[in-house]
Design a protein around this motif. Structure first.
Motif: not given
Length: 147
Positions: A38-39, A51-59, A61-67
């Motif tokens: 998961g993320q 703290c931001p979620g992974y998809r809100e981190e700089p650089s 992508p908002p549709d990232s599926r990276t675990e």
């Protein structure tokens, strides 16, 4: 691993290889049953700040599926570890940083607590803290004394 015959690099390597060869291979059903990926999402950091979620981190992508988290249960098919599940967990932005080995013992049968007001107890644990602070911890559960 089993104790090597000596501390020569080849002896240690051979014993490590034996353990790795004994890890049970997973089929598709075992992957679905014994793994989680998961993320991390938005939350609160150890300092209490959001703290931001992974998809809100700089650089990212908002549709990232990276675990950013993975956990799995593996089984070592040799005589010493037969029937003992081994749990591995790793990820970014977990609740704490560190490396530890947790030996979780089997739970006591719930029938022992019938009529005591105790539903069940968690399993006892032996925890080896590897880093950042080395140590050994024993967590054991006990029911509150009563008549």
């Amino acid at each position: 691993m089993e104790p090597p015959g000596s501390f020569a690099p080849e002896s240690v390597r051979n014993e490590k290889a034996k353990v790795l060869e004994s890890i049970r291979m997973m089929d598709a059903d075992a992957v679905r049953r014994d793994t989680v990926r998961g993320q991390y999402g938005p939350g609160v950091g150890p300092d209490g700040k959001p703290c931001p979620g992974y998809r809100e981190e700089p650089s990212v992508p908002p549709d990232s599926r990276t675990e950013t988290f993975a956990a799995m249960r593996v089984h070592i098919d040799n005589w010493r570890w037969h029937g003992v599940p081994i749990y591995l967990r790793s990820g970014k932005r977990l609740w704490k940083r560190g490396t530890e080995i947790i030996v979780q013992f089997k739970s006591a049968p719930d029938v022992l607590f019938r009529g005591t007001g105790v539903e069940s107890l968690e399993s006892n644990r032996l925890i080896f803290h590897i880093q950042p602070d080395q140590g050994i911890e024993l967590q054991f559960q006990a029911k509150t004394p009563a008549p």
